[in-house]
Scaffold this active site. Structure first.
Site, PDB file in Angstrom:
ATOM      1  N   LYS A 108       0.856  -1.192   0.000  1.00  0.00           N
ATOM      2  CA  LYS A 108       0.000   0.000   0.000  1.00  0.00           C
ATOM      3  C   LYS A 108       0.882   1.228   0.000  1.00  0.00           C
ATOM      4  O   LYS A 108       2.025   1.181   0.477  1.00  0.00           O
ATOM      5  CB  LYS A 108      -0.877   0.027   1.257  1.00  0.00           C
ATOM      6  CG  LYS A 108      -2.129   0.866   1.091  1.00  0.00           C
ATOM      7  CD  LYS A 108      -3.171   0.079   0.326  1.00  0.00           C
ATOM      8  CE  LYS A 108      -4.487   0.770   0.236  1.00  0.00           C
ATOM      9  NZ  LYS A 108      -5.527  -0.185  -0.139  1.00  0.00           N
ATOM     10  N   GLY A 147     -20.412   6.653   2.549  1.00  0.00           N
ATOM     11  CA  GLY A 147     -19.487   6.978   1.461  1.00  0.00           C
ATOM     12  C   GLY A 147     -20.250   7.134   0.166  1.00  0.00           C
ATOM     13  O   GLY A 147     -21.346   6.561  -0.014  1.00  0.00           O
ATOM     14  N   GLY A 157     -18.065   7.574  -2.868  1.00  0.00           N
ATOM     15  CA  GLY A 157     -16.963   7.569  -3.831  1.00  0.00           C
ATOM     16  C   GLY A 157     -17.181   6.454  -4.839  1.00  0.00           C
ATOM     17  O   GLY A 157     -18.296   5.944  -5.006  1.00  0.00           O
ATOM     18  N   ASN A 158     -16.100   6.055  -5.485  1.00  0.00           N
ATOM     19  CA  ASN A 158     -16.197   5.067  -6.562  1.00  0.00           C
ATOM     20  C   ASN A 158     -16.807   3.745  -6.095  1.00  0.00           C
ATOM     21  O   ASN A 158     -17.656   3.170  -6.777  1.00  0.00           O
ATOM     22  CB  ASN A 158     -14.793   4.846  -7.148  1.00  0.00           C
ATOM     23  CG  ASN A 158     -14.830   3.949  -8.350  1.00  0.00           C
ATOM     24  OD1 ASN A 158     -15.652   4.135  -9.243  1.00  0.00           O
ATOM     25  ND2 ASN A 158     -13.984   2.943  -8.371  1.00  0.00           N
TER      26      ASN A 158
HETATM   27  N1  GLU Z   1      -7.102   0.086  -3.602  1.00  0.00           N
HETATM   28  C1  GLU Z   1      -7.877  -1.076  -3.852  1.00  0.00           C
HETATM   29  C2  GLU Z   1      -7.952  -1.977  -2.628  1.00  0.00           C
HETATM   30  O1  GLU Z   1      -7.826  -1.546  -1.492  1.00  0.00           O
HETATM   31  C3  GLU Z   1      -7.402  -1.803  -5.104  1.00  0.00           C
HETATM   32  C4  GLU Z   1      -5.981  -2.231  -5.079  1.00  0.00           C
HETATM   33  C5  GLU Z   1      -5.466  -2.691  -6.414  1.00  0.00           C
HETATM   34  O2  GLU Z   1      -6.214  -2.703  -7.370  1.00  0.00           O
HETATM   35  O3  GLU Z   1      -4.293  -3.029  -6.455  1.00  0.00           O
HETATM   36  O4  GLU Z   1      -8.226  -3.141  -2.729  1.00  0.00           O
END
Ligand code: GLU
Length: 429
Positions: free
Chosen positions: A108, A220, A222-223
């Site tokens: 992350k 939320g 968002g997307n």
């Molecule tokens: N940010 C998204 C998650 O928390 C997607 C991560 C990704 O596609 O690598 O799962």
């Protein structure tokens, strides 16, 4: 004065892991390896602002584990970002990729910033600066970023462009969530939210409930939330309330409309960060309630799809007895004490690592398409996503039933054993 320790996501992630390590009887070395990230980076990102001055931002990238494949996970832009939040989120990514059985590890990233205060050009420079600091330590076969809270396809494209400039040559598989036509996958935008609903559909079946007889309240807009609402409404469900930020005062409100909210109407009064204009919402007939009231609506499904630590010891008693399912669209929205209460109440929990795994699953499909340089139709992507999510849901719910486990524990047992086994097979432990 309260003596309660402030909430820390990484403490929670480690506690969750310790609990499962106990269930699985993991040995000391495996615990020591998986309780902490393999690698972590913290760096300064100097950015020239439009007024000619320079501001220095702090960026993080944490690679929790890559035994099952290149580490994978989004980059968040958030004013309250910390190394510990990023550590927790990286660990959760490892479990998430393992529970849906895709050949990726967990990572992350984050930057302490508020993109609301930055122009597009400043954000572009921030994205490029982030990649310059980390370019040697990430890449298509090592660590692959993606969008997350307040980052979008445009941010991913700027990051890709900088990575390709640093390394020379095209490398579309370096990052996922790119715009369609620039190496992005059809369906990626919808994938996380739709994935949440594929999992909800599985839970409804187990509980012998028909979608059209259920109501949901969502935190939320968002997307993730918007696409979850879209598909949930398509299968017949009713969303009675949505909680999100107001565009002007940056405070959360719950927007409620009975019998149900109109998605197109809400989208029309929402900015690109998912903030709603509350005056316009009032004009459209919404009750504008305090932000946390989404939690106490009389519904069958609660869908937290914003940030971590939202359903907590302080508010759990406000969750109505009508609630049968909680689908964690966000990462880590339920605190440990609240989780225990929900477990005792027999609520059907669809834990984050399973509920919101649709995004990273589609990111994996995006990488596969990048490697082939051949792109699938949207139906093909969403069909594959449905099959992967449904298979993961059934594996978790079957184990939960067989071993009489809480759904979160069952998901963790599957994920952690897969990762521990990969570490063992590689000879790491
Ligand atoms: N940010 C998204 C998650 O928390 C997607 C991560 C990704 O596609 O690598 O799962």
């Amino acid at each position: 004065m309260s003596t309660r320790k402030p909430f820390n996501s990484f403490d929670m992630a480690q506690e969750q892991f310790d609990h499962v390590a106990g269930l699985l009887g993991l040995d000391r070395a495996t615990i020591d390896l998986l309780r902490w990230p393999l690698r972590e980076y913290s760096f300064a990102i100097p950015v020239r602002l439009d007024d000619g001055t320079t501001r220095v931002f702090r960026g993080f990238r944490v690679q929790h584990n890559d035994a099952r494949g290149p580490s994978k996970g989004g980059i968040r832009f958030h004013p309250a970002e910390t190394m510990d939040t990023v550590r927790a989120l990286a660990m959760w990514m490892t479990w998430k990729c393992a529970v849906v059985d895709i050949p990726l590890g967990g990572a992350k990233g984050g930057v302490i910033c508020d993109p609301h205060d930055l122009s597009q050009r400043e954000q572009e420079r921030l994205c490029r600066g982030y990649v310059r600091q980390i370019a040697k330590n990430v890449g298509p076969v090592t660590d692959v970023p993606a969008p997350d809270v307040m980052t979008s396809a445009q941010h991913m494209l700027w990051m890709l462009d900088e990575f390709e400039t640093v390394h020379g040559g095209k490398a579309p598989g370096f990052i996922t969530g790119k715009p369609v036509g620039m190496g992005g996958s059809l369906g990626r935008k919808e994938a996380t939210g739709y994935g949440v609903v594929f999992a909800i559909r599985g839970a409804l079946k187990e509980l012998e409930l028909r979608p059209q007889d259920t109501r949901a309240s969502v935190q939320g807009f968002g997307n993730v939330a918007q696409h979850a609402i879209e598909l949930y409404q398509q299968i017949g469900g009713t969303v009675v309330a949505v909680s999100c930020w107001d565009q002007q005062d940056q405070t959360a409100y719950t927007f409620r409309k009975l019998p149900g909210v109109d998605l197109a109407e809400l989208r029309a009064i929402t900015d690109r960060f998912g903030g709603i204009d509350r005056e316009k919402a009032r004009d459209c007939g919404y009750d504008v309630l305090p932000g946390d009231q989404w939690l106490e609506q009389e519904v069958e499904i609660l869908l937290p799809a914003a940030l971590e630590h939202q359903i907590t010891a302080d508010n759990i008693e406000r969750v109505r007895p009508t609630v049968r399912i909680i689908a964690e669209g966000a990462n880590g929205p339920t605190g440990p004490i609240a989780d225990q209460v929900l477990k005792e109440r027999g609520v059907f929990m669809i834990p984050d690592l399973l509920a919101n795994a649709g995004g990273v699953t589609c990111s994996y499909f995006e990488q596969v398409q990048n490697n082939m340089n051949y792109y699938w139709e949207k139906d093909e992507v969403l069909g594959k996503l449905d099959r992967k999510m449904t298979a993961a849901f059934l594996a978790v719910s079957e184990l939960a039933r067989k071993e009489n486990l809480y759904m979160r524990d069952a998901a963790y047992v599957i994920a952690v054993s897969r990762v521990a086994e990969a570490c063992r097979e590689r000879g790491w432990i």
